[in-house]
Design an enzyme around this catalytic site. Structure first.
Site: not given
Ligand code: IPD
Ligand code: CA
Length: 267
Positions: A63, A80, A82-83, A85, A207
């Site tokens: 990412e 990813d 950190i999912d 963030t 994701d």
């Molecule tokens: C997000 C999270 C969030 C989702 C977003 C993602 P990120 O990832 O998974 O729950 O609703 O669409 O992009 O930006 O925290 O890596």
């Molecule tokens: Ca992320």
């Protein structure tokens, strides 16, 4: 062989847990609601170094910086760092590290690690899904007996009408909604029976790559919201559930996608 990935992902979790002064390095990416910190890049750097040391022939699709070194590679990681963030920035302790391993065009391995609860969700294609080494299975329920998790796809404003329409259709049917801020963990929660169905109108491959394999191996069905296969090379909508509630969800989404003002809103 894949034990190595688990070790690397757990080590990345130590870095996430040890993060401090997170607020000092917050930056906007595509908009005021799309945030990133120095830790996102640090974790990705550590993962890429350690994963490619362990699997030198593999490519890397991550990412941060949209790094995509996969050309000519039959195997590559989809990462990813950190999912969740925004949860990370707010100290909500609900984020994860997500590493998928794609081989010959199919997801082969997935690891999603929640460092604050020390929960590692894993799956190898054809071998079942696990939480900290113990098998997990999805519940088989209709929508009327389902807890629905969803993501708002907030970075893609054009999807808001589709998301709200789907929610309006689902709310009178399902038991209730949950919105956690980490799509990878949402999908793993469905895999583990903590919830029953998940949808988001637009996600990027990092994701969902690892988590959807985990859901599939837990007995679930995964697809885009129009029922077509997930596109691991591009952004797309994501629907995850058991055979029963997934079919019901797709039916609702297809009906909504066919409405005149919805053209192209569900990818
Ligand atoms: C997000 C999270 C969030 C989702 C977003 C993602 P990120 O990832 O998974 O729950 O609703 O669409 O992009 O930006 O925290 O890596
Ligand atoms: Ca992320």
């Amino acid at each position: 062989m894949y034990q190595k990935i688990d070790e690397i992902v757990r080590r990345a979790g130590e870095l996430v847990r040890s993060a401090h002064n997170i607020e000092d390095s917050v930056q906007e990416k595509t908009s005021h609601c799309d945030l990133v910190t120095k830790y996102d890049s640090m974790v990705q750097e550590q993962l890429s170094k350690e994963l490619l040391e362990a699997f030198p022939e593999a490519g890397f699709y991550g990412e941060e910086g949209d790094i995509c070194n996969i050309e000519g590679k039959s195997a590559y990681f989809i990462v990813d760092p950190i999912d969740g963030t925004t949860n990370f920035i707010r100290h909500a302790r609900h984020s994860c590290i997500s590493v998928g391993f794609m081989k010959n065009g199919a997801m082969e391995y997935g690891a999603v690690y929640q460092p604050y609860t020390d929960e590692l969700f894993t799956a190898q294609r054809g071998k079942g899904a696990f939480l900290n080494g113990k098998p997990i299975h999805m519940r088989r329920v209709p929508l009327s007996e389902s807890i629905a998790m969803f993501g708002s796809a907030i970075y893609y404003r054009e999807t808001i009408p589709a998301t709200t329409r789907i929610m309006a259709q689902l709310l009178p049917i399902v038991l209730d909604f949950r919105r956690s801020g980490s799509a990878a963990l949402d999908i793993c929660y469905v895999a583990a029976g903590r919830a029953d169905v998940f949808f988001e109108a637009c996600l990027r491959p990092w994701d969902y790559a690892a988590a959807t394999l985990i859901a599939q191996e837990a007995g679930g069905v995964i697809s885009a919201l129009d029922g077509t296969p997930l596109r691991y090379y591009d952004r797309c909508s994501v629907a995850v559930g058991c055979p029963e509630n997934h079919a019901e969800l797709i039916q609702i989404a297809l009906k909504i996608a066919g409405e005149p003002n919805m053209k192209g809103r569900i990818r």
